[in-house]
Design a protein around this motif. Sequence first.
Motif, PDB file in Angstrom:
ATOM      1  N   TYR A   1       0.804  -1.221   0.000  1.00  0.00           N
ATOM      2  CA  TYR A   1       0.000   0.000   0.000  1.00  0.00           C
ATOM      3  C   TYR A   1       0.837   1.271   0.000  1.00  0.00           C
TER       4      TYR A   1
ATOM      5  N   LEU B   1     -12.693   8.154   8.828  1.00  0.00           N
ATOM      6  CA  LEU B   1     -12.462   8.803   7.546  1.00  0.00           C
ATOM      7  C   LEU B   1     -13.328  10.043   7.497  1.00  0.00           C
ATOM      8  N   LEU B   2     -12.712  11.184   7.189  1.00  0.00           N
ATOM      9  CA  LEU B   2     -13.489  12.419   7.160  1.00  0.00           C
ATOM     10  C   LEU B   2     -13.709  12.916   5.743  1.00  0.00           C
TER      11      LEU B   2
ATOM     12  N   ASP C   1     -14.081  11.821   1.382  1.00  0.00           N
ATOM     13  CA  ASP C   1     -14.248  10.749   0.399  1.00  0.00           C
ATOM     14  C   ASP C   1     -12.974  10.420  -0.345  1.00  0.00           C
TER      15      ASP C   1
ATOM     16  N   SER D   1     -10.050  10.282   1.129  1.00  0.00           N
ATOM     17  CA  SER D   1      -9.086   9.637   2.006  1.00  0.00           C
ATOM     18  C   SER D   1      -9.296   8.117   1.988  1.00  0.00           C
ATOM     19  N   THR D   2      -8.228   7.418   2.257  1.00  0.00           N
ATOM     20  CA  THR D   2      -8.246   5.967   2.142  1.00  0.00           C
ATOM     21  C   THR D   2      -7.615   5.344   3.373  1.00  0.00           C
ATOM     22  N   ILE D   3      -8.148   4.214   3.777  1.00  0.00           N
ATOM     23  CA  ILE D   3      -7.484   3.485   4.836  1.00  0.00           C
ATOM     24  C   ILE D   3      -7.335   2.027   4.414  1.00  0.00           C
ATOM     25  N   ASN D   4      -6.150   1.508   4.578  1.00  0.00           N
ATOM     26  CA  ASN D   4      -5.903   0.095   4.305  1.00  0.00           C
ATOM     27  C   ASN D   4      -5.416  -0.527   5.596  1.00  0.00           C
ATOM     28  N   SER D   5      -6.155  -1.484   6.079  1.00  0.00           N
ATOM     29  CA  SER D   5      -5.789  -2.056   7.364  1.00  0.00           C
ATOM     30  C   SER D   5      -5.641  -3.561   7.235  1.00  0.00           C
ATOM     31  N   LYS D   6      -4.619  -4.077   7.832  1.00  0.00           N
ATOM     32  CA  LYS D   6      -4.408  -5.524   7.766  1.00  0.00           C
ATOM     33  C   LYS D   6      -3.914  -6.031   9.108  1.00  0.00           C
TER      34      LYS D   6
ATOM     35  N   THR E   1     -11.873  -1.107  13.223  1.00  0.00           N
ATOM     36  CA  THR E   1     -13.107  -0.462  12.803  1.00  0.00           C
ATOM     37  C   THR E   1     -12.788   0.723  11.912  1.00  0.00           C
ATOM     38  N   ILE E   2     -13.701   0.996  11.020  1.00  0.00           N
ATOM     39  CA  ILE E   2     -13.597   2.184  10.183  1.00  0.00           C
ATOM     40  C   ILE E   2     -14.971   2.832  10.194  1.00  0.00           C
ATOM     41  N   GLY E   3     -15.036   4.079  10.520  1.00  0.00           N
ATOM     42  CA  GLY E   3     -16.339   4.719  10.583  1.00  0.00           C
ATOM     43  C   GLY E   3     -16.220   6.217  10.529  1.00  0.00           C
TER      44      GLY E   3
END
Lengths: 447, 481
Positions: free
Chosen positions: A59, A357-358, A360, A362-367, A384-386
Amino acid sequence: MIGSNKKTTMPLADKLVSSFLAFELDIDIQSPVHNIRTDAIKKFEKLGFPHRKLEAWKYTSLNKLLKEDYTLFSKKKNVLDFKNVKDFFLDNTESYKLIFVDGFFDSFLSQTSHEKVDVCIMSAALSKAKYTSIIKKYFNKSIEKGDSLSQLNTAFSKEGAYIHVPKNIILEKPIEIIHFATGNESALMLQPRNLIVLEEGAQAEIIESHQSLTDNPIFTNSVSEIFVSKNAHLDYYKIQNDRLSSSLIDNTYISQERDSNSKIHTFSFGGKLTRNNLNYYQKGSYINSTMKGITIIDDKQLVDHHTLVDHANPNCESHQDYKGIYSGSSTGVFNGKIVVDKIAQKTNAFQKNNNILLNDKSTINSKPQLEIFADDVKCSHGCTIGQLDQDALFYLRARGIPKKEAEALLTYAFANNVLESVNIPALKSKIKKIIANKLGVEIGFDL
Amino acid sequence: MAYTEEELKKELETKEYEYGFVTDIESDTFPVGLNEGIVKAISKRKEEPEWMTDWRLKAFKSWQEMEEPKWANVKYPKPDFQKISYYSAPKGKDKYNSLDEVDPELLKTFEKLGISINEQKKLTGVAIDIVVDSVSVATTFKETLSKKGIIFCSISEAIKNHPDLVKKYIGSVVPQKDNFYATLNSAVFSDGSFCYIPKGVRCPMELSTYFRINQAGTGQFERTLVIADKDSYVSYLEGCTAPSRDENQLHAAVVELVALDGAEIKYSTVQNWFPGNKNGKGGVFNFVTKRGICHTNSKISWTQVETGSAVTWKYPSCILKGDNSIGEFYSIAVTNNYQQADTGTKMIHIGKNTKSTILSKGISAGKSQNSYRGLVQINAKAENARNFSQCDSLLMGNKCGAHTFPYIEVKNKTAIVEHEASTSKIGEDQIFYCNQRGIDTEQAIALIVNGFSKEVLNKLPMEFAVEAQKLLEISLEGSVG
């Protein structure tokens, strides 16, 4: 002169490899450390810079970063005036200080110690006979198998912080390590190398930051090796609030012995690209490892947290808690890996990664990743992502708090439990200030 | 009373695979190896039209340039693709009009497995498209289904009789070049099931197929295509058992589901292929590509119980393309002895208001490795997407491993994504509690495991739930030491 050939289109990796010979002119090649360096440069030459085809770099792309034509070794010592950089230090707090400017030690701004503890510099530790035994015992020991960036740092390892806290010594004041980059000449690449050793029962608090003072691109590839012996206790804080022109790759390796405790807090607010490789190796029983972080970024910033906890022994614990708030077209990456060896029974490993995420864009990649080979363990991870709670926002606004402030309050509340475990009051208020600044509000959060 | 735990352990260790027997049916097997000629021959044997032959050849060409995927958390000797026979069909008459014409040996096999077609026909109302090795030999209840306009037949029949549907949808969800094994399957698929539910029809019964791998050294390349037209509903079951063999058998299936606007597909699998013996010898390699595409307001639900195979590599996925579509994935994966499983799902949110739920339970015992690998991807335009994932692992002993590799990629601020995972062992106090009440340890474990997996078992259709529960118990026998 190395790095002065501005028109060159030589890829950075090749440039680094070929500049190694010039680097050798500058250092003592008779020292035993030098074998480690030559070995490391060979490894780097083979591996090259990491690319997105590697799972660990899926990423995060370094391509743009590597296109700059960096000066590899700063030519002259820049002198900084304390007045100008005062803000980067802790307020009203006694501390040891290790200050580096463009990779050189700044003895005026620093406050070192050789009494009881050694708070000094790597170049001295690598060359003076009295440190040889410790260097031999610890230098590069935890990263022999490290990735190519750590190898690259090892190859050019020369300067950085050297901290040795002997048995049962409890440091009464924190140590501040600041790497300034003036980059007056052009784009600059820095490779600080820190070695921190806490002997049995020792305790220390360390604050590390990298600060650019220029809009020229700065690329820092830092390696910190930390050894926490039996019963020792380490509190380590990383403040990443650099300018948007600079990028940081922070490789930290922590080896812990039995009954030791180490906490690392990472606060990422600034920088163009920040990559944290945080590796914990538990080499005994009853070890406690904690890593916490707050990331608040916007624009085109990227912050990538890679953590590894290697539970190799029974009855150990690890706690991870990372909070991220992303706006603008920023990108957040979290990759937490917990490995539990088959003999590491009764391991408790917890990992939490919460994100908001504030925007549209912006991106988050979580593993969050678990690899478990023992049965009597408690391991969990949550992610969590919210968004900010609209009802809470409404509640605050109904009571006359403007939207921006209300959002800031909720954001602060979201990140607060990470902040709570910061033990240095001056540092805590400093971070609160940075958060308020980052969120564009003027409230103190001291409610 | 004299029966000690030691004895039990010994007995269970030596216990052989229950369904390990070989049916003595003469098979019509192709020579081993793979080349263009073989691909053409398979196509010719199946009396396929030219477009299908070309389609296969195109896939074969791409396959030759591809490499085997290495990223999965499994280790196995690389199959030699030139040592596999790519076609095997039971000999006999080409087509059967009734069950009486079916080879009696074959019918006996089904009886041994507990699937009496006659009984099933009468009692359960399940239409079974039975696949032994590669060719469908019996299709039941076709009439009932055809009255409703439902097409349920083997894929080779569908290619002949419904070329428009097949042409339109085959390879539309899993493209030819999707991955190494899917491409291989596209080139050499032997047979499989085809199902089409017309607009507004609710399929009155659970459709089901049983797969078996029979001929020694035969690769099995199933191809399943399920199309649910607008506002229709279908529940599809797939279950498998395979005879015990020493050499590794390769299975690379492709399943494609298409749920058009407002349709719902429920796809349930119980997989119990030969997992290899207790020393890790033999067993089936199961490399499956399963994927469904959801159009507006539609729903796809995957439920799987994975207890067999030496190596499993399987990620039933949902592409939530249409607005308001829903994807679900419920899975239990049990590994024992030397089994390795790398399984999970992908939920790709593209449409607005899409929802997905992932519930994965992994149980590892013996010296096995069990991995969950999942991807939840919320694309930038997927407003109000919602995902909930939970993956729990249960470990028995310290020689096995449980791993989770969840990937979460979110590009939209309105998304709400939750992921939790936990790993634990069976509590000694739980077992003690059962022991105290006269339940022996073996049974107690079965009880606890059933409780652990209940959420997923509940999602299975009735017929399967019982079988699945039994399977869980069988697979974990001997894992207590």
